[in-house]
Design a protein around this motif. Structure first.
Motif, mmCIF file in Angstrom:
data_model
loop_
_atom_site.group_PDB
_atom_site.id
_atom_site.type_symbol
_atom_site.label_atom_id
_atom_site.label_comp_id
_atom_site.label_asym_id
_atom_site.label_seq_id
_atom_site.Cartn_x
_atom_site.Cartn_y
_atom_site.Cartn_z
ATOM 1 N N GLY A 73 32.209 43.371 33.211
ATOM 2 C CA GLY A 73 32.939 44.527 32.737
ATOM 3 C C GLY A 73 34.446 44.400 32.792
ATOM 4 N N ALA A 74 35.072 45.508 32.531
ATOM 5 C CA ALA A 74 36.528 45.547 32.443
ATOM 6 C C ALA A 74 37.139 45.843 33.806
ATOM 7 C CB ALA A 74 36.954 46.609 31.443
ATOM 8 N N LEU A 75 38.308 45.283 34.029
ATOM 9 C CA LEU A 75 39.051 45.578 35.243
ATOM 10 C C LEU A 75 39.623 46.995 35.135
ATOM 11 C CD1 LEU A 75 40.985 42.222 35.627
ATOM 12 C CD2 LEU A 75 39.080 42.995 37.028
ATOM 13 N N PRO A 76 39.744 47.702 36.268
ATOM 14 C CA PRO A 76 40.284 49.065 36.209
ATOM 15 C C PRO A 76 41.781 49.089 35.912
ATOM 16 C CG PRO A 76 39.932 48.395 38.477
ATOM 17 C CD PRO A 76 39.336 47.315 37.620
ATOM 18 N N LEU A 77 42.438 47.950 36.057
ATOM 19 C CA LEU A 77 43.875 47.853 35.819
ATOM 20 C C LEU A 77 44.155 46.625 34.957
ATOM 21 C CD1 LEU A 77 44.982 48.398 39.521
ATOM 22 C CD2 LEU A 77 45.182 50.100 37.700
ATOM 23 N N SER A 78 45.277 46.651 34.293
ATOM 24 C CA SER A 78 45.731 45.456 33.590
ATOM 25 C C SER A 78 46.572 44.615 34.543
ATOM 26 C CB SER A 78 46.567 45.838 32.367
ATOM 27 O OG SER A 78 45.781 46.527 31.434
ATOM 28 N N PHE A 79 46.552 43.312 34.341
ATOM 29 C CA PHE A 79 47.288 42.417 35.228
ATOM 30 C C PHE A 79 48.148 41.467 34.412
ATOM 31 C CE2 PHE A 79 43.897 43.879 37.913
ATOM 32 C CZ PHE A 79 44.465 43.963 39.174
ATOM 33 N N GLN A 80 49.343 41.270 34.911
ATOM 34 C CA GLN A 80 50.267 40.331 34.290
ATOM 35 C C GLN A 80 50.417 39.118 35.193
ATOM 36 O OE1 GLN A 80 54.131 41.920 33.490
ATOM 37 N NE2 GLN A 80 54.900 40.048 32.541
ATOM 38 N N GLU A 81 50.278 37.955 34.610
ATOM 39 C CA GLU A 81 50.367 36.723 35.391
ATOM 40 C C GLU A 81 51.827 36.482 35.781
ATOM 41 O OE1 GLU A 81 47.595 33.221 34.541
ATOM 42 O OE2 GLU A 81 49.515 32.529 33.774
ATOM 43 N N GLN A 82 52.085 36.521 37.080
ATOM 44 C CA GLN A 82 53.439 36.336 37.577
ATOM 45 C C GLN A 82 53.778 34.860 37.776
ATOM 46 O OE1 GLN A 82 54.648 39.464 36.872
ATOM 47 N NE2 GLN A 82 55.800 39.403 38.772
#
Length: 596
Positions: free
Chosen positions: A371-380
């Motif tokens: 499924g989908a993550l509850p948040l979006s993530f940006q690769e730092q």
């Protein structure tokens, strides 16, 4: 004094060779399995073998708050995604309030795990309003489509491009009307791909311009506004920047544009509002079609609401003509496939098929399942961790372990003399079993040996040596009471056994609690400590005790040679006890030395 019990225990005492044979067979079998599996060394963790460390920063997504609950959910999903790919000892943990650190050891699927770990895996089924080649591919007609037509070109999975001709067959429908071949991956269930035999309503013809295709939109009758049509006309999917911005921040209920790739060529799509959400996919798994020629497939099972929506949209699209009887399967903003429909797909089941490689099918099923993550993530940041530092630490740890083992051996030789042979032989057997089992657990359960695990193995040397010392001291106590070696060995065993079991149980319980309540590398220490504690019990019961029984029959030990470690004079033994036939008790007479 009571004589040793007869019966089963006496039989075991008289046949110690059986126990020794059992543990020898176990060692041979496990070693043979290790060589047969091809894994002759334990798998190493990221701190010893190297790997990749990824830092992800959370962003609020469509009203989702960055809080502990959502961060913990994201960590759990990422853990399952990476472990679903068979990556051993992937470490996923939060750092601060909005960062997640993912450590992926160097391994077979580490690169694929890196690609998947932070993706949102949002899947939507959207009606196709228009599609055409984009960039250099637009200059030449595609196979199976006339020049200037609006034939859809399905895309590949996010991880790699699709291969050539692919098949759509029936799955979700009880009576499919046809099968077809086409480029692109197909969702089966009475679906036919572009470029195949036309549907009964006829083949569509006409202009491929966005305005023409969008003038009679499918799927809910939503007509894209002029701004979106202009965005579609200007979209060049052969450019990475255009692909990254296509459909960015679009809500499910809005029309959008998207890109898809096949055979190295990019195609652009104009899509209507989402008809089915990916969260309504109840289950997805990769399977190999053994009955036909479809190869690897991804089978999907929809929830009750999802099955109803999917039946509705496919039933609606089946009434239209090409290209408006098509829907796009959009995964993370990229069109995975765009089959066209001949009839409503009911039953809540469908398949994505078409020249999948095994890794591609498993990758897609893995993302859909979790499924989908509850948040979006940006690769730092992405950092490659070398094994140089870990190798130095491993060398230092092994050196420390060797020094500790040497000190234990020196102590045993000086204090126990001949008995040290039993202790060293038992340590060697324990070391062999530990090494072989660790090597087998790598491919079996994904166990990876990290630096804390090495420390756990070093600590286990002391635990194992402690068990020998308890038994040896019990035997010496019996000799001090005036008994000869053979009865002393048997009489000391029950009391030593209880002490060893209690001690090992406490150690194992501590390791189990530590394994449950901790995360990351500390679990490696706890796992190794628990494993070696269990092996200590096995070695003492099936090797140390039987070996001591056999050595007690040798004159060197039985006669109490001064270098045996069992010299009665050196131990300050009392005069030999004599047994009488009277019941044991405070007033019991001397004990017969033959039965003592």
């Amino acid at each position: 004094m009571a004589a040793p019990k007869r019966g089963r225990s006496a039989s075991a005492q008289s046949k110690p060779g059986r126990s020794l044979a059992l543990i020898l067979i176990a060692i041979v079998a496990l070693t043979g399995g290790m060589f047969a599996s091809g894994h002759k060394t334990p798998r190493l963790g990221i701190d010893l073998a190297g790997g990749t460390s990824i830092t992800l920063k959370a962003k609020a997504d469509q009203g989702s708050a960055i809080n502990k609950a959502n961060m913990d959910t994201a960590v759990d999903i990422m853990n399952r995604r990476v472990n679903g790919l068979g990556v051993s000892e992937a470490e996923v943990q939060t750092q601060g309030k909005d960062n997640i650190i993912v450590n992926i050891p160097k391994g077979t699927n580490s690169k694929e795990a890196q690609e998947q770990v932070g993706t949102t895996a949002k899947l939507y089924f959207r009606p196709v309003l228009a599609s055409e080649p984009s960039g250099p591919a637009a200059q030449s007609p595609s196979p199976g489509a006339s020049s200037g037509s609006s034939s859809p070109k399905p895309g590949a999975s996010p991880s790699s491009s699709a291969s050539a001709k692919e098949t759509a067959s029936s799955s979700g429908s009880s009576s499919p009307t046809a099968t077809a071949t086409s480029q692109g991956r197909a969702v089966t269930g009475a679906l036919t791909k572009a470029g195949s035999t036309p549907s009964p309503s006829g083949s569509a013809s006409g202009s491929a311009t966005p305005s023409a295709s969008a003038s009679a939109p499918s799927g809910g009758g939503a007509t894209p506004d002029p701004r979106l049509q202009a965005e579609y006309a200007a979209l060049d999917c052969s450019k990475a920047t255009d692909r990254a911005n296509a459909g960015k921040n679009v809500k499910p209920g809005q029309s959008t544009v998207a890109c898809g790739e096949i055979d190295g060529a990019w195609y652009k799509y104009l899509l209507g509002p989402a008809a089915v959400d990916g969260t309504e996919v109840k289950k997805a798994q990769a399977v190999f079609d053994t009955q036909g020629a479809s190869g690897w497939q991804v089978q999907m099972t929809f929830t009750k609401s999802g099955a109803s929506k999917f039946a509705d949209i496919t039933g609606e699209l089946a009434q239209k003509t090409q290209p408006q009887n098509e829907f796009g399967i959009v995964l993370d903003g990229e069109v995975v496939s765009s089959p066209f429909v001949q009839q409503s797909i009911t039953g809540g089941q469908a398949e994505i098929s078409g020249s999948f490689k095994q890794e591609e099918a498993q990758s897609l099923a893995n993302m859909l399942s979790y499924g989908a993550l509850p948040l979006s993530f940006q690769e730092q940041s992405v950092t490659t961790v070398t094994a140089a530092l870990g190798g130095e630490q491993l060398h230092a740890g092994l050196l420390a372990g060797a020094i500790g083992l040497a000190l234990v051996v020196i102590y045993l030789v000086v204090y126990y003399r001949g008995l040290s042979v039993v202790a060293m032989a038992s340590l060697i057997v324990s070391a062999i079993l530990t090494y072989v089992i660790m090597a087998l657990l790598g491919p079996a359960i994904g166990f990876a040996l990290n630096l804390p695990a090495v420390c756990g193995a070093i600590v286990a040397i002391g635990i194992t040596a402690d068990s020998f010392i308890v038994y040896f001291e019990r035997i010496r106590d019996e000799i001090r009471e005036g008994r000869t070696l053979r009865p002393a060995v048997e009489r000391a065993w029950p009391r030593a056994r209880r002490t060893i079991l209690v001690s090992d149980f406490v150690s194992f319980l501590a390791a189990a609690v530590l394994f449950i309540v901790t995360v990351g590398k500390v679990q490696g220490f706890a796992f190794t400590l628990g494993l070696t504690t269990v092996l200590d019990v096995v070695v003492v019961f099936f090797f140390t005790k039987p070996l001591m029984t056999l050595l007690a029959r040798r004159r060197f030990f039985a006669d109490g040679h001064k270098w045996s470690g069992l010299d009665p004079k050196g131990l300050g033994a009392k005069p030999p006890l004599r047994r009488t036939r009277r019941p044991a008790g405070p007033a019991a007479g001397p004990v017969d030395p033959k039965e003592a």
